[in-house]
Design a protein around this motif. Structure first.
Motif, short mmCIF file in Angstrom:
data_model
loop_
_atom_site.label_atom_id
_atom_site.label_comp_id
_atom_site.label_asym_id
_atom_site.label_seq_id
_atom_site.Cartn_x
_atom_site.Cartn_y
_atom_site.Cartn_z
N UNK A 1 25.34 49.04 43.04
CA UNK A 1 24.84 48.50 43.89
C UNK A 1 26.24 47.46 44.92
N UNK A 2 26.95 48.42 45.82
CA UNK A 2 27.68 47.48 46.84
C UNK A 2 28.22 46.29 46.72
N UNK A 3 29.02 45.35 46.72
CA UNK A 3 29.78 44.17 47.35
C UNK A 3 29.21 43.81 48.31
N UNK A 4 28.53 42.58 48.17
CA UNK A 4 28.73 42.03 49.74
C UNK A 4 29.64 42.00 50.55
N UNK A 5 29.63 41.87 51.90
CA UNK A 5 31.06 41.36 53.03
C UNK A 5 31.21 40.39 53.03
N UNK A 6 31.65 39.31 52.90
CA UNK A 6 32.08 37.76 53.28
C UNK A 6 31.69 37.41 55.26
N UNK A 7 31.02 36.85 55.10
CA UNK A 7 30.70 36.28 56.56
C UNK A 7 30.78 35.28 56.93
N UNK A 8 32.88 34.47 57.26
CA UNK A 8 33.40 35.32 58.06
C UNK A 8 34.03 35.25 56.79
N UNK A 9 34.79 36.88 57.40
CA UNK A 9 35.65 37.86 56.66
C UNK A 9 36.84 37.44 56.50
N UNK A 10 37.01 36.41 55.58
CA UNK A 10 37.75 36.07 54.62
C UNK A 10 38.19 36.20 52.70
N UNK A 11 39.38 36.65 52.84
CA UNK A 11 40.22 36.22 51.63
C UNK A 11 38.92 35.13 50.59
N UNK A 12 39.08 35.88 49.42
CA UNK A 12 38.73 34.32 48.21
C UNK A 12 39.17 34.92 47.21
N UNK A 13 39.09 33.88 46.33
CA UNK A 13 39.48 34.42 44.59
C UNK A 13 38.66 35.85 44.20
N UNK A 14 37.54 35.64 44.30
CA UNK A 14 36.81 36.92 43.92
C UNK A 14 37.55 38.12 44.16
N UNK A 15 38.53 38.06 44.82
CA UNK A 15 39.00 39.60 45.47
C UNK A 15 40.77 39.67 44.99
N UNK A 16 40.87 38.48 43.88
CA UNK A 16 42.47 38.57 43.07
C UNK A 16 42.42 40.19 42.26
N UNK A 17 43.64 40.49 42.07
CA UNK A 17 43.77 41.56 41.35
C UNK A 17 44.45 41.30 39.77
N UNK A 18 45.17 39.71 40.48
CA UNK A 18 45.95 38.33 39.49
C UNK A 18 47.63 40.02 39.50
N UNK A 19 47.42 41.13 40.75
CA UNK A 19 49.94 40.88 41.24
C UNK A 19 49.48 40.07 42.14
N UNK A 20 50.43 38.61 42.09
CA UNK A 20 50.70 38.18 43.35
C UNK A 20 51.02 38.58 44.88
N UNK A 21 51.68 39.22 44.94
CA UNK A 21 51.80 39.92 45.90
C UNK A 21 51.30 40.78 46.76
N UNK A 22 50.66 41.33 46.17
CA UNK A 22 49.72 42.69 46.05
C UNK A 22 48.17 41.90 46.66
N UNK A 23 48.12 40.48 45.80
CA UNK A 23 46.76 39.48 46.55
C UNK A 23 47.20 39.33 48.16
N UNK A 24 48.34 39.37 48.36
CA UNK A 24 48.83 38.19 49.51
C UNK A 24 49.17 39.30 50.27
N UNK A 25 49.03 39.77 49.80
CA UNK A 25 49.17 41.00 50.83
C UNK A 25 47.62 41.73 51.24
N UNK A 26 46.86 41.61 49.93
CA UNK A 26 45.15 42.23 50.63
C UNK A 26 44.76 40.40 51.23
N UNK A 27 45.01 39.62 51.30
CA UNK A 27 44.76 38.13 51.96
C UNK A 27 44.87 38.70 53.86
N UNK A 28 46.33 38.88 53.63
CA UNK A 28 47.17 39.71 54.98
C UNK A 28 46.46 39.86 55.70
N UNK A 29 45.76 41.66 54.77
CA UNK A 29 45.02 42.19 55.85
C UNK A 29 43.65 41.89 56.19
#
Length: 119
Positions: A1-29
């Motif tokens: 089952x697909x994961x829900x799309x957050x509304x509003x569309x903001x990054x949260x810790x459920x998206x952490x990959x635990x590589x700080x640089x990549x997490x920061x880049x995901x936040x920026x995306x």
């Protein structure tokens, strides 16, 4: 089952990959896509594309350095997504904005999560 799309569309810790640089880049995306949704201009669309493409390039570099086994398939998904985003024009339709949001959520939580602790 697909994961829900957050509304509003903001990054949260459920998206952490635990590589700080990549997490920061995901936040920026997330931020640039959020901005494109709220101020649907060519400049914001271009910034979203650039930030996303730069992130993909860096993430792929990490995968190559780590001899990550899923690299080829992962890179292909990135290329397909960027090709789709390149086909967008501002103002981007609601359908295409949702496509981009949903793709990113599903990609991070199913595909990117596979490299946790491996890079």
């Amino acid at each position: 089952m697909p994961f829900p799309v957050p509304d509003p569309f903001v990054w949260d810790t459920s998206f952490q990959v635990f590589y700080f640089k990549l997490d920061d880049q995901h936040r920026a995306i997330f931020e640039t896509l959020f901005n494109s949704t709220n101020d649907n201009t060519p400049g914001n669309l271009q910034l979203f594309y650039i930030v996303t493409a730069n992130h993909f390039e860096e993430e792929e570099g990490w995968m190559v350095s780590a001899s990550y086994g899923g690299y080829d398939a992962h890179k292909k998904l990135h290329e397909e997504f960027l090709a789709k985003v390149r086909s967008f024009s501002a103002p981007v339709s609601k359908e295409n904005l949702f496509y981009a949001k949903d793709w990113l959520v599903q990609h991070i939580k199913t595909i990117d999560f596979k490299y946790k602790q491996l890079l």
